[in-house]
Design a protein around this motif. Structure first.
Motif, short mmCIF file in Angstrom:
data_model
loop_
_atom_site.label_atom_id
_atom_site.label_comp_id
_atom_site.label_asym_id
_atom_site.label_seq_id
_atom_site.Cartn_x
_atom_site.Cartn_y
_atom_site.Cartn_z
N LYS A 120 0.86 -1.19 0.00
CA LYS A 120 0.00 0.00 0.00
C LYS A 120 0.89 1.23 0.00
N SER A 121 1.29 1.63 -1.20
CA SER A 121 2.10 2.84 -1.30
C SER A 121 2.01 3.38 -2.72
N ASN A 122 2.37 4.62 -2.86
CA ASN A 122 2.43 5.28 -4.14
C ASN A 122 3.74 4.87 -4.82
N TRP A 123 3.83 4.90 -6.13
CA TRP A 123 5.03 4.48 -6.84
C TRP A 123 6.26 5.28 -6.42
N LYS A 124 6.08 6.49 -5.94
CA LYS A 124 7.22 7.33 -5.56
C LYS A 124 7.89 6.85 -4.28
N LEU A 125 7.21 6.02 -3.49
CA LEU A 125 7.81 5.52 -2.26
C LEU A 125 8.61 4.28 -2.53
#
Length: 191
Positions: free
Chosen positions: A186-191
């Motif tokens: 559960k994270s955005n691609w930037k993380l």
């Protein structure tokens, strides 16, 4: 970028992390998909996954499904997995082998290069050459298959120039996929 992104980025201060919305806002994420990923060369898989004519696998990203298939002359094609007649998916299985692709809805049949072979119930004078599956740009580097959704992609040469020498010692063109596993986080691609 949109007004949403522009208004959020105005809050950015040099030396600090990006505003929260850059990581969480679904509209910004959709813009990034369109502006970055759909215009970039994406690693889709390895040539060892499709050793014989008619072997294929599906590449899925951001709601798009692509058939990556080995054609008769060894050519690798990337075809959007959507029938041009009624928009249903051509292939459901993640991997397989086909001599041609047939839509189950009305039987439209496509060659491994995406060209339309047969279209039932069409009027006289129907031009099959204008209704093939949409083709994406494909390049293979060290056995790795890269695709690009953009109609006028950035040249592949720069990527090839930057990666060919560092990858050469690993002989990836002779490698095979032994195992594949996805990790849902559960994270955005930037993380």
């Amino acid at each position: 970028m949109s007004q949403t992104f522009n208004s959020v980025i105005k809050e950015y201060r040099s030396g600090y992390s990006l505003p929260r919305e850059v990581y969480h806002d679904p509209q910004i994420f959709e813009e990034e998909i369109r502006a970055i990923f759909m215009k970039s060369w994406l690693y889709a898989g390895h040539q060892s996954q499709i050793p014989k004519r008619g072997d294929y696998f599906l590449f899925e990203m951001a709601g798009e499904s692509v058939i990556v298939v080995r054609a008769g002359d060894g050519q690798i094609n990337a075809l959007v997995n959507v029938c041009r007649h009624r928009g249903s998916q051509i292939c459901d299985a993640l991997t397989g082998h086909e001599t041609r692709f047939t839509c189950r809805y009305h039987g439209w049949t496509y060659n491994l290069d995406g060209s339309l072979l047969a279209a039932s119930r069409m009027p006289e004078g129907f031009d099959k050459s204008r209704h093939g599956l949409y083709r994406l740009h494909v390049n293979v580097l060290a056995g790795m298959i890269f695709i690009n959704f953009d109609t006028n992609p950035v040249p592949f040469d720069a990527l090839e120039r930057d990666l060919a020498a560092p990858l050469a010692p690993y002989q990836l063109d002779r490698a095979k996929v032994a195992h594949k596993q996805n990790y849902a986080i559960k994270s955005n691609w930037k993380l």
